[in-house]
Design a protein around this motif. Structure first.
Motif, PDB file in Angstrom:
ATOM      1  N   TYR A 251      37.647  46.264  44.798  1.00  0.00           N
ATOM      2  CA  TYR A 251      37.365  45.548  45.856  1.00  0.00           C
ATOM      3  C   TYR A 251      38.565  45.085  46.929  1.00  0.00           C
ATOM      4  O   TYR A 251      38.370  44.604  48.178  1.00  0.00           O
ATOM      5  CB  TYR A 251      36.657  44.178  45.823  1.00  0.00           C
ATOM      6  CG  TYR A 251      35.082  44.923  45.121  1.00  0.00           C
ATOM      7  CD1 TYR A 251      34.113  45.274  45.923  1.00  0.00           C
ATOM      8  CD2 TYR A 251      35.047  44.464  43.769  1.00  0.00           C
ATOM      9  CE1 TYR A 251      32.909  45.802  45.251  1.00  0.00           C
ATOM     10  CE2 TYR A 251      34.047  44.691  43.117  1.00  0.00           C
ATOM     11  CZ  TYR A 251      32.741  45.594  43.844  1.00  0.00           C
ATOM     12  OH  TYR A 251      31.718  45.752  42.953  1.00  0.00           O
ATOM     13  N   ASP A 252      39.701  45.276  46.293  1.00  0.00           N
ATOM     14  CA  ASP A 252      40.877  44.800  46.958  1.00  0.00           C
ATOM     15  C   ASP A 252      41.586  46.000  47.878  1.00  0.00           C
ATOM     16  O   ASP A 252      42.362  45.846  48.819  1.00  0.00           O
ATOM     17  CB  ASP A 252      42.123  44.473  45.848  1.00  0.00           C
ATOM     18  CG  ASP A 252      41.994  43.121  45.362  1.00  0.00           C
ATOM     19  OD1 ASP A 252      40.914  42.460  45.809  1.00  0.00           O
ATOM     20  OD2 ASP A 252      42.441  42.459  44.776  1.00  0.00           O
TER      21      ASP A 252
ATOM     22  N   SER B 290      41.320  47.483  50.753  1.00  0.00           N
ATOM     23  CA  SER B 290      40.507  46.911  52.071  1.00  0.00           C
ATOM     24  C   SER B 290      41.292  46.929  53.227  1.00  0.00           C
ATOM     25  O   SER B 290      42.486  47.087  53.107  1.00  0.00           O
ATOM     26  CB  SER B 290      40.144  45.458  51.903  1.00  0.00           C
ATOM     27  OG  SER B 290      41.400  44.779  51.950  1.00  0.00           O
TER      28      SER B 290
ATOM     29  N   ASN C 242      47.473  49.413  49.900  1.00  0.00           N
ATOM     30  CA  ASN C 242      46.362  50.057  49.593  1.00  0.00           C
ATOM     31  C   ASN C 242      46.795  51.396  48.577  1.00  0.00           C
ATOM     32  O   ASN C 242      46.190  51.701  47.554  1.00  0.00           O
ATOM     33  CB  ASN C 242      45.566  50.774  50.531  1.00  0.00           C
ATOM     34  CG  ASN C 242      44.763  49.703  51.258  1.00  0.00           C
ATOM     35  OD1 ASN C 242      44.021  48.860  50.575  1.00  0.00           O
ATOM     36  ND2 ASN C 242      44.332  49.399  52.428  1.00  0.00           N
TER      37      ASN C 242
ATOM     38  N   LYS D   5      36.106  55.565  49.084  1.00  0.00           N
ATOM     39  CA  LYS D   5      36.363  54.577  49.522  1.00  0.00           C
ATOM     40  C   LYS D   5      37.938  54.543  50.175  1.00  0.00           C
ATOM     41  O   LYS D   5      37.995  53.978  51.467  1.00  0.00           O
ATOM     42  CB  LYS D   5      36.328  53.290  48.770  1.00  0.00           C
ATOM     43  CG  LYS D   5      36.627  51.927  49.349  1.00  0.00           C
ATOM     44  CD  LYS D   5      36.459  50.850  48.461  1.00  0.00           C
ATOM     45  CE  LYS D   5      36.633  49.416  49.234  1.00  0.00           C
ATOM     46  NZ  LYS D   5      36.653  48.210  48.169  1.00  0.00           N
TER      47      LYS D   5
ATOM     48  N   VAL E 216      38.862  53.718  54.000  1.00  0.00           N
ATOM     49  CA  VAL E 216      39.552  52.489  54.345  1.00  0.00           C
ATOM     50  C   VAL E 216      40.688  53.019  55.337  1.00  0.00           C
ATOM     51  O   VAL E 216      41.351  52.325  56.442  1.00  0.00           O
ATOM     52  CB  VAL E 216      40.132  51.545  53.171  1.00  0.00           C
ATOM     53  CG1 VAL E 216      41.045  50.753  53.786  1.00  0.00           C
ATOM     54  CG2 VAL E 216      38.796  51.073  52.750  1.00  0.00           C
TER      55      VAL E 216
ATOM     56  N   ARG F 268      31.408  39.427  56.680  1.00  0.00           N
ATOM     57  CA  ARG F 268      32.829  40.200  56.970  1.00  0.00           C
ATOM     58  C   ARG F 268      32.643  40.296  58.595  1.00  0.00           C
ATOM     59  O   ARG F 268      31.580  40.313  59.246  1.00  0.00           O
ATOM     60  CB  ARG F 268      32.339  41.539  56.431  1.00  0.00           C
ATOM     61  CG  ARG F 268      33.377  42.770  57.214  1.00  0.00           C
ATOM     62  CD  ARG F 268      34.698  42.651  56.086  1.00  0.00           C
ATOM     63  NE  ARG F 268      35.414  43.670  56.460  1.00  0.00           N
ATOM     64  CZ  ARG F 268      35.263  44.880  56.029  1.00  0.00           C
ATOM     65  NH1 ARG F 268      34.407  45.140  54.847  1.00  0.00           N
ATOM     66  NH2 ARG F 268      35.996  46.032  56.330  1.00  0.00           N
TER      67      ARG F 268
ATOM     68  N   ASP G 266      38.979  43.711  59.185  1.00  0.00           N
ATOM     69  CA  ASP G 266      38.719  42.517  58.333  1.00  0.00           C
ATOM     70  C   ASP G 266      39.157  41.229  59.065  1.00  0.00           C
ATOM     71  O   ASP G 266      40.402  40.811  58.464  1.00  0.00           O
ATOM     72  CB  ASP G 266      39.023  42.773  56.909  1.00  0.00           C
ATOM     73  CG  ASP G 266      38.592  41.730  55.959  1.00  0.00           C
ATOM     74  OD1 ASP G 266      37.893  40.844  56.365  1.00  0.00           O
ATOM     75  OD2 ASP G 266      39.076  41.729  54.803  1.00  0.00           O
TER      76      ASP G 266
END
Length: 450
Positions: A267-268, A270, A276, A299, A303, A418, A432
């Motif tokens: 989940y980090d 992002s 990343n 994902k 991102v 969010r 975000d």
């Protein structure tokens, strides 16, 4: 003489025959006001057994177990169990007052009544989490020492509990204490509003005695598991070179920890994480799960498209609470601050007063405030009524397919609330963005001269 010899052999064989090994515990009981028709017994995340309830809430079953701690799960309530082979335990509980009413009788009941008292004592301690973690170091340490002493006194006063459980509980109390100390840095920075806060060297030395590589305790104790995962997660997030930390973890820790960390830290990855790539490479190296790697890669690639200045994913013809439909395209020419929320989301609802304040402050400016509910279609009326009841302003929309809405998936949203900020040309400012309660949001708006 021969007959006597035969009898002696028979007696000898009978005397030497091994007694059957008891490798199970008996568990029975009754649940008043039961939420559903099953009780689930878990060992960590692994399901040991699902026990069916009778119509009157009674149940009984045999559990093949190793001595240790388990979880009794019913509806949204849980209780902790300590089971030993040969136990014969009866449990009674009323779901209307689950923790207050749970009682154990029978062989092994003392162990479990102690655990029930411990949970109730924690609930009744009335510690104000935010207030405690906002304390300065000395006061915080004194409070945590008092909490630990109270737990040790409760353990000391427990009668007839097994030596094995005592040993486990002493470890649990230590690990819970260390976890509180470990959390102080990040929580104090948040609650005391000190963004750059760092504990003193003396404070950090209190954690130097912890062994973070005890595979046996990791397998058996949730308190140790939380402590170790928190330690490595913080170590990675605090590092200017996370790749080095990931490499150390991959080379020097055990497989169960790596598997759990890979799931926790996914989940980090992002839009706001400048590391990343390091996270992605580190997590891929940690995992042996091909499906996980495939999902993480998808994902990560998604991102990467959410960087500042990239064209924003769009929502099309979402139902507008005031009537008709609204698309992102309809709002071009303005900044758009999107709040992705749901009526069941407590943290989302806690942001509403702050959101109203920000809306009021920027009323008439070149910005649209859009709240997009991802409630399921079955909760449509709940959404309609909550918008009215809480007098929500801005543009109130309902997404077309809850979590599976394309806009939600394109923004890689895995948790709510969010917040997203889009510029007048339809490009991403922040995928975000700060929450309304965060002063950084107004600062961002002012810097953009909205």
């Amino acid at each position: 003489m021969k007959r006597l010899f035969v009898i002696c052999i028979a007696v000898s064989l009978f005397a030497c025959k091994e007694e059957p090994k008891i490798d199970y515990a008996l568990l029975s009981g009754k649940i008043e006001n039961h939420a559903n028709k099953v009780v689930t017994i878990l060992n960590g995340r692994e399901k040991v057994k699902e026990i069916a309830l009778n119509d009157d809430g009674t149940f009984a079953d045999t559990l093949k177990i190793e001595n240790g701690t388990y979880t009794f799960d019913h509806g949204r309530e849980i209780a902790y169990l300590y089971l030993e082979q040969g136990d014969d335990i009866n449990v009674t509980v009323d779901t209307k007052e689950f923790d207050e009413s749970i009682k154990f009788t029978g062989i092994g009941s003392e162990n479990n009544n102690y655990l029930a008292k411990k949970v109730l004592a924690d609930e009744k301690s009335n510690l104000d989490f935010a207030k405690v973690f906002a304390m300065e170091e000395a006061d915080f340490l004194a409070t945590m020492d008092e909490v630990k002493s109270t737990k040790l006194e409760l353990l000391k006063s427990a009668e007839n509990i097994s030596d094995d459980l005592k040993a486990i509980e002493k470890k649990n109390i230590d690990y819970e204490h260390f976890a509180d100390l470990q959390s102080y840095k990040s929580y104090h920075a948040y609650y005391a509003k000190k963004e750059e806060f760092k504990p003193s060297e003396g404070f950090m030395k209190l954690l130097q005695s912890v062994d973070y590589n005890n595979e046996e305790d990791y397998a058996k104790l949730d308190s140790y598991k939380r402590l170790v995962q928190g330690h490595y997660a913080s170590k990675i997030s605090d590092s200017k070179n996370p790749s080095e930390v990931f490499e150390d973890i991959n080379n020097n820790t055990f497989s169960a920890l790596k598997a759990d960390l890979s799931n926790r830290l996914r989940y980090d990855i992002s839009p706001n994480n400048e590391h990343n790539e390091a996270y992605y490479n580190g997590l891929i190296a940690m995992s042996s799960d091909d499906k996980y790697k495939e999902e993480l890669t998808a994902k990560y690639n998604k991102v990467k498209k959410l960087a500042k200045g990239m064209p924003s994913p769009e929502f099309v013809e979402y139902e507008n609470h005031k009537g008709g439909t609204t698309s992102l395209e309809d709002l071009k020419g303005k900044y758009v601050y999107v709040d992705v929320w749901a009526t069941w989301c407590g943290p989302c609802i806690r942001e509403i007063p702050s959101l109203k304040e920000v809306e009021k402050q920027f009323h008439g400016k070149n910005i649209a405030f859009v709240s997009t509910s991802i409630d399921k279609a079955s909760a449509h009326n709940t959404w309609v009524e909550m918008v009215k009841e809480k007098e929500l302003g801005g543009v109130q929309l309902m997404a077309d397919n809850d979590w599976n809405s394309q806009f939600v998936k394109d923004y890689a949203i895995e948790g709510i609330p969010r917040f997203i900020l889009i510029d007048p040309d339809g490009n991403i400012v922040s995928a975000d963005a700060p929450r309304p309660s965060n002063p950084k949001l107004v600062k961002m708006f002012n810097e953009l001269k909205i």
